[in-house]
Design an enzyme around this catalytic site. Structure first.
Site, PDB file in Angstrom:
ATOM      1  N   TYR A   1       3.600  -7.066  78.752  1.00  0.00           N
ATOM      2  CA  TYR A   1       3.806  -7.577  80.120  1.00  0.00           C
ATOM      3  C   TYR A   1       3.431  -9.044  80.184  1.00  0.00           C
ATOM      4  CZ  TYR A   1       5.465  -4.676  83.873  1.00  0.00           C
ATOM      5  OH  TYR A   1       6.290  -3.996  84.734  1.00  0.00           O
TER       6      TYR A   1
ATOM      7  N   GLU B   1       4.181 -11.286  83.331  1.00  0.00           N
ATOM      8  CA  GLU B   1       4.638 -11.887  84.593  1.00  0.00           C
ATOM      9  C   GLU B   1       4.109 -13.308  84.706  1.00  0.00           C
ATOM     10  OE1 GLU B   1       3.326  -9.255  87.663  1.00  0.00           O
ATOM     11  OE2 GLU B   1       5.114  -8.006  87.544  1.00  0.00           O
TER      12      GLU B   1
ATOM     13  N   ASP C   1      28.721 -22.119  85.647  1.00  0.00           N
ATOM     14  CA  ASP C   1      28.407 -20.881  84.931  1.00  0.00           C
ATOM     15  C   ASP C   1      29.207 -20.897  83.625  1.00  0.00           C
ATOM     16  OD1 ASP C   1      28.236 -18.331  83.932  1.00  0.00           O
ATOM     17  OD2 ASP C   1      28.679 -17.308  85.818  1.00  0.00           O
TER      18      ASP C   1
ATOM     19  N   THR D   1      25.097 -16.621  79.958  1.00  0.00           N
ATOM     20  CA  THR D   1      24.580 -15.479  79.217  1.00  0.00           C
ATOM     21  C   THR D   1      24.253 -15.993  77.820  1.00  0.00           C
ATOM     22  OG1 THR D   1      26.782 -14.925  78.423  1.00  0.00           O
ATOM     23  CG2 THR D   1      26.051 -13.806  80.411  1.00  0.00           C
TER      24      THR D   1
ATOM     25  N   LYS E   1      27.376 -13.969  74.481  1.00  0.00           N
ATOM     26  CA  LYS E   1      28.824 -14.102  74.281  1.00  0.00           C
ATOM     27  C   LYS E   1      29.050 -15.071  73.123  1.00  0.00           C
ATOM     28  CE  LYS E   1      29.650 -12.557  79.002  1.00  0.00           C
ATOM     29  NZ  LYS E   1      30.123 -12.889  80.361  1.00  0.00           N
TER      30      LYS E   1
ATOM     31  N   ARG F   1      21.537  -9.778  74.409  1.00  0.00           N
ATOM     32  CA  ARG F   1      22.009  -9.690  75.791  1.00  0.00           C
ATOM     33  C   ARG F   1      20.976 -10.352  76.686  1.00  0.00           C
ATOM     34  NH1 ARG F   1      26.137  -6.865  75.387  1.00  0.00           N
ATOM     35  NH2 ARG F   1      26.653  -7.366  77.522  1.00  0.00           N
TER      36      ARG F   1
HETATM   37  C1  LIG Z   1      29.777 -12.362  81.561  1.00  0.00           C
HETATM   38  C2  LIG Z   1      29.663 -13.245  82.738  1.00  0.00           C
HETATM   39  C3  LIG Z   1      28.566 -13.172  83.614  1.00  0.00           C
HETATM   40  C4  LIG Z   1      27.604 -12.007  83.708  1.00  0.00           C
HETATM   41  O1  LIG Z   1      26.979 -11.574  82.671  1.00  0.00           O
HETATM   42  P1  LIG Z   1      26.176 -10.182  82.686  1.00  0.00           P
HETATM   43  O2  LIG Z   1      25.179 -10.456  81.613  1.00  0.00           O
HETATM   44  O3  LIG Z   1      27.171  -9.148  82.360  1.00  0.00           O
HETATM   45  O4  LIG Z   1      25.556 -10.007  84.013  1.00  0.00           O
HETATM   46  C5  LIG Z   1      28.433 -14.117  84.623  1.00  0.00           C
HETATM   47  N1  LIG Z   1      29.336 -15.089  84.760  1.00  0.00           N
HETATM   48  C6  LIG Z   1      30.427 -15.182  83.968  1.00  0.00           C
HETATM   49  C7  LIG Z   1      31.392 -16.273  84.199  1.00  0.00           C
HETATM   50  C8  LIG Z   1      30.619 -14.258  82.938  1.00  0.00           C
HETATM   51  O5  LIG Z   1      31.709 -14.346  82.179  1.00  0.00           O
END
Ligand SMILES: *Cc1c(COP(=O)(O)O)cnc(C)c1O
Length: 447
Positions: free
Chosen positions: A84, A86, A230, A256, A259, A265
């Protein structure tokens, strides 16, 4: 961490009831646990074995997926999961955080270096929570948020009605031009002028082209809006210098880590120093409790890998492979949305051949090629049916596939799409896919 430091931190011997090994211990790692799991819980172990086999024998071409390195997987499966923590490094609400502080600080410093960011928060559990953290840092319920249309490539968390973002904020949207299928920045500027959003979010899940972040900054400035980028999909390409980096111009940048970045993840948010305190409060205690320190350790490993020249070469190969594949498919008569790709993904308009995205996804899966159906801009079919498939090259590039293999992959895709779903034809392709996959192992699969 150098060897001297490792000795200082890890006991040379551990004779307690949980002793793992005589000496100098590597921390418990994923692979060791997985082996024991077969005895402890055969049902779960069996499912993991089947998933492993699938990842080994099929071509994973889902644009948002990748294979992490073994080092990343080791950190994910480590004892950091037990802790933990926090709060933030040096300011925790729990004792005994000295070692997770080390990994979290490494993750923060490396993320800032990788993206030339002023501030980084490595705690978001996923991309959606990264975006939530950004919104809650500076917006109030009912404020106007402007995001990209989902069918044009946007993401649920950018204001879709089924997402918290759609329920909480007043959503206005922009999209792509019908002819070019590129983001229509002139229309974006007009909509912004009319709607006066408090924040504009740019970035997408199914947009194969670069985004002009400076143009977006100018549009945001023209109406006094925050700019949030994003980069969940192209983050690895941004890190490698192959895609524009929004960090110099955006107020906030979320991504993220699993990817194109090829990490565990998870989520990451970066921002200008002036927003740092608001962002950190918004993530914790705003929307999350204890951080996942095992995944943060794995993020540190991932960012370290992404800083290497080897990663830059890898990212360049991802893009080269996607462009090769798009070229071959176009030569075979399939329309590629926007005419091609600058990134790791392409959208194929299968609807033109009277095939639905849903059927294409199913047929390709039977042929051993895993992709997902996807709406294309101005799609007339529903999101459950769609007229497109989204195809990505990060995973197969992680396996070491290059230009030579793309021709074979494109041929299989075309054969599968032209098979009309014929089982025998799809089975034949699956056998050929399996042979190629065996030539490109990524882990010591232990099958
Ligand atoms: C994949 C993705 C996310 C979200 O990712 P998660 O980890 O699945 O919540 C947010 N924004 C964009 C543009 C994405 O392609």
């Amino acid at each position: 961490m150098d060897a001297d430091r490792a000795e200082e931190i890890l006991p040379a011997t551990n004779n307690g009831p949980c002793a793992m090994s005589e000496t100098n211990a590597t921390p418990m790692i994923g692979r060791q646990l997985a082996r024991d799991l077969a005895d402890v819980d055969p049902a779960v172990a069996d499912a993991i074995r089947l998933e492993t086999e699938k990842q080994a024998h099929k071509l994973v071409m889902i644009a948002s997926e990748n294979y992490s390195s073994e080092a990343v997987l080791q950190a994910c499966g480590s004892v950091m999961s037990n802790k933990y923590a926090e709060g933030y490094p040096g300011k925790r609400y729990y004792g005994g955080c000295e070692f997770v502080d080390m990994t979290e600080n490494l993750a923060i410093d490396r993320a800032k270096e990788l993206f030339a960011a002023e501030h980084a928060n490595v705690q978001p559990h996923c991309g959606t929570q990264a975006n939530m953290g950004v919104y809650f840092a500076v917006l109030k319920p009912g404020d106007t948020l402007m995001g990209m249309e989902l069918p044009h490539g946007g993401h649920l968390s950018h204001g879709h009605r089924l997402s918290f973002s759609g329920g909480m904020f007043n959503i206005v949207t922009y999209g792509v031009d019908r002819e070019t299928e590129l983001i229509d920045y002139d229309a974006m500027a007009e909509i912004a002028e009319r709607e006066r959003p408090k924040m504009i979010v740019v970035g997408a899940s199914a947009y194969p082209r670069h985004i002009d972040f400076e143009r977006c900054r100018a549009i945001a400035d023209s109406v006094g809006a925050y700019l949030h980028a994003d980069i969940a999909h192209p983050a690895g390409l941004v890190a490698a210098g192959l895609h524009p980096n929004p960090c110099p111009v955006a107020d906030f940048v979320a991504t993220t880590t699993h990817k194109t970045l090829r990490g565990p993840r998870g989520g990451l948010v970066m921002c200008k120093e002036e927003h740092a305190a608001d962002l950190d409060r918004s993530i914790f205690p705003g929307i999350q409790g204890g951080p996942f320190e095992h995944l943060i350790a794995a993020k540190a490993v991932c960012f370290g890998e992404a800083l290497t020249d080897g990663f830059k070469a890898y990212a360049a190969q991802i893009v080269a492979n996607a462009q090769k594949l798009a070229g071959h498919l176009a030569d075979s008569g399939f329309r590629i949305v926007s005419g091609g790709t600058d990134t790791h993904l392409l959208l194929v308009d299968v609807g033109q051949h009277d095939i639905t995205g849903k059927d294409a996804e199913g047929w390709l899966n039977s042929a051993g090629i895993v992709v997902n159906k996807n709406t294309i801009p101005f799609d007339e079919r529903s999101p459950f049916v769609t007229s497109g498939v989204r195809i990505g090259t990060p995973s197969i590039t992680s396996r070491g596939m290059g230009a030579d293999q793309m021709e074979a992959v494109a041929c299989w895709i075309v054969r599968a799409l032209e098979s009309g779903g014929d089982d025998a034809a799809l089975n034949t392709i699956a056998g050929e896919v399996r042979e190629l996959s065996a030539e490109f192992p990524i882990y010591d699969w232990r099958l």
